[in-house]
Design an enzyme around this catalytic site. Structure first.
Site, PDB file in Angstrom:
ATOM      1  N   GLU A 268      -8.605   6.867   9.720  1.00 15.73           N
ATOM      2  CA  GLU A 268      -9.297   5.157   9.587  1.00 15.73           C
ATOM      3  C   GLU A 268     -10.388   4.905  10.565  1.00 15.73           C
ATOM      4  O   GLU A 268      -9.879   3.573  10.536  1.00 15.73           O
ATOM      5  CB  GLU A 268      -7.902   4.496   9.054  1.00 15.73           C
ATOM      6  N   ASP A 347       0.941   6.739   1.272  1.00 14.93           N
ATOM      7  CA  ASP A 347       0.404   4.866   2.215  1.00 14.93           C
ATOM      8  C   ASP A 347       1.936   4.733   1.646  1.00 14.93           C
ATOM      9  O   ASP A 347       1.149   3.542   1.007  1.00 14.93           O
ATOM     10  CB  ASP A 347      -0.607   4.576   1.729  1.00 14.93           C
ATOM     11  N   GLU A 375       4.124  -3.874   3.000  1.00 17.38           N
ATOM     12  CA  GLU A 375       2.840  -4.289   2.250  1.00 17.38           C
ATOM     13  C   GLU A 375       2.790  -3.560   1.424  1.00 17.38           C
ATOM     14  O   GLU A 375       2.285  -4.484   0.255  1.00 17.38           O
ATOM     15  CB  GLU A 375       1.795  -2.671   3.338  1.00 17.38           C
TER      16      GLU A 375
HETATM   17  C1  GCU Z   1      -2.266   1.581   5.667  1.00 20.08           C
HETATM   18  C2  GCU Z   1      -2.068  -0.232   6.205  1.00 20.08           C
HETATM   19  C3  GCU Z   1      -3.323   0.276   7.503  1.00 20.08           C
HETATM   20  C4  GCU Z   1      -2.380   0.591   8.526  1.00 20.08           C
HETATM   21  C5  GCU Z   1      -2.460   2.249   7.873  1.00 20.08           C
HETATM   22  C6  GCU Z   1      -1.736   3.213   9.248  1.00 20.08           C
HETATM   23  O1  GCU Z   1      -3.479   2.493   5.544  1.00 20.08           O
HETATM   24  O2  GCU Z   1      -3.366  -0.589   5.203  1.00 20.08           O
HETATM   25  O3  GCU Z   1      -2.716  -1.695   7.745  1.00 20.08           O
HETATM   26  O4  GCU Z   1      -3.366   0.549   9.763  1.00 20.08           O
HETATM   27  O5  GCU Z   1      -2.003   2.495   7.285  1.00 20.08           O
HETATM   28  O6  GCU Z   1      -0.067   3.462   8.873  1.00 20.08           O
HETATM   29  O7  GCU Z   1      -2.628   3.757  10.137  1.00 20.08           O
END
Ligand code: GCU
Length: 651
Positions: A268, A347, A375
């Site tokens: 990400e 996730d 979440e």
């Molecule tokens: C999810 C979450 C993110 C977080 C990511 C992770 O995608 O929405 O906010 O950073 O997990 O586990 O790194």
């Protein structure tokens, strides 16, 4: 601390100890912690605590001659109104003390027993996704639903070490022994914690230490560039290696019992070894080498996938990513590198299969990561006790005879659900998720329902006897209720993009994140079979690969995760998929309304402040559950044109 909820450690639970005479033997900081606890309880309730051998009803003894001093286990013995805890290590004594606290009067008066307790998992950790500076989108705590951070405020250390210590005490009392104090997404301010701001981390470590909790830090893989001014962060570059070695030596100087690093790399948007043509093993081993002289561990996250996917491309499957990236590296990770795997392949959805990576890397230490912060499970506005989900995950056997709990040799980790909220967790009943995580991490095969009862007994203290049945009714089935009114049959997501609260069936359907349901007029679900789909089902060992491969053998609750089926497909339950969707969504809302009635009936029984807070949140939960029901049902009614066979109103 004024105004802060005692959670599961109200004064009352120390009464059985505080009214008795205790002898505590041994020395060291953790023994002092236990002594301090005993002295406080005795001051309140009239008992006595001594460090000299004398007449007693409780004996807590640290005896180094019994075994290794890093052991966390203890022996507990009772008979004839007396109890004894013996431990070879100071942490064992601390955990033995809290064992006695949990048992209450029974610790002294129950049938004679002699038991040895030791944690099944060595590392039981909470990861905080706390930002140091307020992030423009994510705020102070990423995915935090309990106010601000306990550690950081608007770029600075909060300095409220009393609260941090109180947190450490709660964690120790349910068996947690490690905390990572900053977000895995490492922005500029967090990055600096590793170097010039390490003193602030050391302060936190000092507050945690008396409760046997080691402090860990999330770091950016690009630190040598961002902080060190080097031209590269290439893991094989000698200067980079030297930079990490020197930085880690300084960390160790500031925090002698430092636990290690947590790293989100090539994930990400976070930097990682791919930029240099290196593998994740190269990346993890770089940090492992720097930590090795000090006994530290690197927790390298396996949450690596393509988040710039083209929704038109049906060959890429996000669920496959962790397995595809990491299994070829099995055996290449250093002994003090732990691969930290999310429990499911996607996730933290309300229902996912267990990640096929767990069990597929016998030559690698794995830690399994759960998400206590809710979440995708109601964001601490909905009651959703996750014990049964976690218990199912931990008991799942990727191979016959080896459960996830046993395969998690590198530890069990949860993303923390705690903030500076007076109830710690926003929703007061979300405290149970934190407690349950700690207890399951200690014993992954423990009965979740027993842990819930234990939590109720402690939290509701004197009111517990009257409140227990009602609280249990509200909480025990709340995860399944949540599942009923949200995305059906394991398909996941269908949430509002970005903040992830509330329904939006097509919210991610045409997005780059790789989270699709493929609903059309004929059916819904993702074909992940080997025969005709993405092949994901084939990542499991033979037994589960076969189960998941076909529609006929796939369990109902995961059907749409693994298969695309027509709305008229008949489930094992005997219902069609479409009727199942309608029925569960109506049931889910009814169950929330029923839980709310149960809670309302506890007015006057449980503490009024807690009662009012939960009652108010139930208003929002019910509103949101209705919204989920109506959007999901309408969506599928409009797509399929199939009416509800019970004739209920669907718009
Ligand atoms: C999810 C979450 C993110 C977080 C990511 C992770 O995608 O929405 O906010 O950073 O997990 O586990 O790194």
């Amino acid at each position: 601390m004024r105004g802060v909820d005692p959670a599961w450690l109200p004064d009352e639970v120390f009464r059985p100890i505080g009214t008795r005479r205790t002898v505590i033997r041994g020395s060291g900081p953790l023994v002092d912690t236990v002594h301090g606890e005993l002295a406080a309880a005795c001051a309140r309730y009239g008992g006595a605590v001594s460090r000299e051998p004398e007449a007693h009803e409780l004996l807590l003894e640290l005896d180094g001659s019994l075994g290794p001093d890093d052991s966390e286990g203890f022996t507990y013995e009772r008979g004839a109104g007396r109890a004894t805890v013996t431990a070879s290590g100071a942490r064992g004594l601390l955990y033995g003390f809290f064992h006695v606290v949990r048992l209450g009067e029974e610790a002294f008066l129950g049938e004679p027993v002699r038991e040895t307790h030791r944690p099944a998992v060595g590392l039981r950790m909470l990861d905080h996704w706390d930002n140091v500076a307020v992030h423009p989108v994510m705020g102070q705590v990423e995915r935090g639903y309990a106010g601000g951070s306990l550690f950081w405020e608007d770029g600075r250390a909060r300095g409220d070490l009393e609260r941090v210590a109180a947190y450490g005490r709660l964690l120790a009392s349910c068996g947690i022994n490690a905390v990572a104090v900053n977000n895995v997404n490492v922005h500029e301010a967090e990055a600096r914690l590793l170097t010039d701001r390490i003193g602030e981390v050391a302060e936190l470590a000092r507050a945690f230490r008396p409760y046997g909790i080691r402090t860990h830090l999330s770091v950016t893989f690009a630190a040598p560039i961002v902080l060190g001014g080097l031209a590269t962060a290439d893991p094989l570059d000698p200067e980079v290696r030297a930079w990490w070695a020197a930085a880690t030596a300084r960390v160790h100087e500031a925090i002698p019992d430092f636990g290690g690093y947590v790293v989100k790399a090539d994930s990400e948007g976070q930097p990682g070894p791919f930029a240099y043509g290196r593998t994740h093993a190269d990346g993890a081993n770089l940090l492992a080498a720097a930590l090795e002289p000090y006994g530290g561990t690197v927790h390298w996250r396996a949450f690596v996938y393509d988040h710039h996917q083209d929704w038109r491309d049906r060959t890429t499957d996000r669920a496959r990513a962790a397995y595809d990236h990491f299994t070829p590296l099995d055996g290449e990770f250093a002994a003090n590198a732990v691969l930290q795997v999310k429990h499911g392949p996607m996730d933290f959805q309300v229902r996912e299969p267990v990640s096929p990576l767990i069990g597929a890397m016998p030559g690698t230490r794995l830690a399994v990561e759960l998400q206590a912060t809710q979440e995708y499970t109601g964001q601490q506005r909905h009651v959703c006790w996750l014990g049964p989900m976690w218990s199912e995950v931990l008991r799942f056997e990727p191979e016959e005879g080896a459960s996830v709990g046993e395969l998690a040799r590198g530890g069990l980790v949860a993303v923390s659900n705690v903030g500076d909220d007076p109830f710690w967790t926003g929703h007061p009943l979300a405290q149970a998720n934190l407690y349950t995580f700690g207890r399951l991490a200690w014993r992954p095969d423990a009965e979740a329902g027993g842990i819930l009862d234990e939590w109720i007994g402690l939290t509701f203290g004197a009111e517990a006897a009257e409140a227990a049945a009602g609280v249990r009714a509200v909480m025990a089935g709340s995860w399944r209720t949540y599942e009923k009114y949200t995305a059906p049959l394991g398909v996941g997501f269908m949430v509002q993009p970005g903040h992830h609260y509330g329904p939006n069936v097509d919210g991610y359907e045409y997005s780059p994140w790789g989270t699709y349901h493929f609903a059309d007029r004929d059916g819904v679900g993702v074909d992940r079979s080997v025969a005709s789909g993405t092949g994901y089902a084939g990542q499991y060992g033979k037994r589960w690969a076969e189960v998941y491969e076909t529609v006929a053998s796939c369990p109902d609750e995961l059907l749409l995760f693994f298969h695309h089926v027509p709305y008229g497909h008949v489930l094992k339950s005997g219902k069609t998929v479409i009727q199942h969707i309608y029925d569960t969504h109506f049931e889910g809302v009814d169950e929330v309304a029923e839980a709310r009635r149960e809670w309302d009936a506890l007015a006057g029984v449980v503490d009024p402040v807690r009662h009012a807070r939960v009652a108010e949140l139930f208003g929002e939960q019910l509103r949101s559950a209705r919204e989920w029901r109506d959007q999901i049902n309408s969506y599928f009614f409009r797509k399929s044109g199939v009416p509800d066979e019970r004739g209920r109103t669907i718009c």
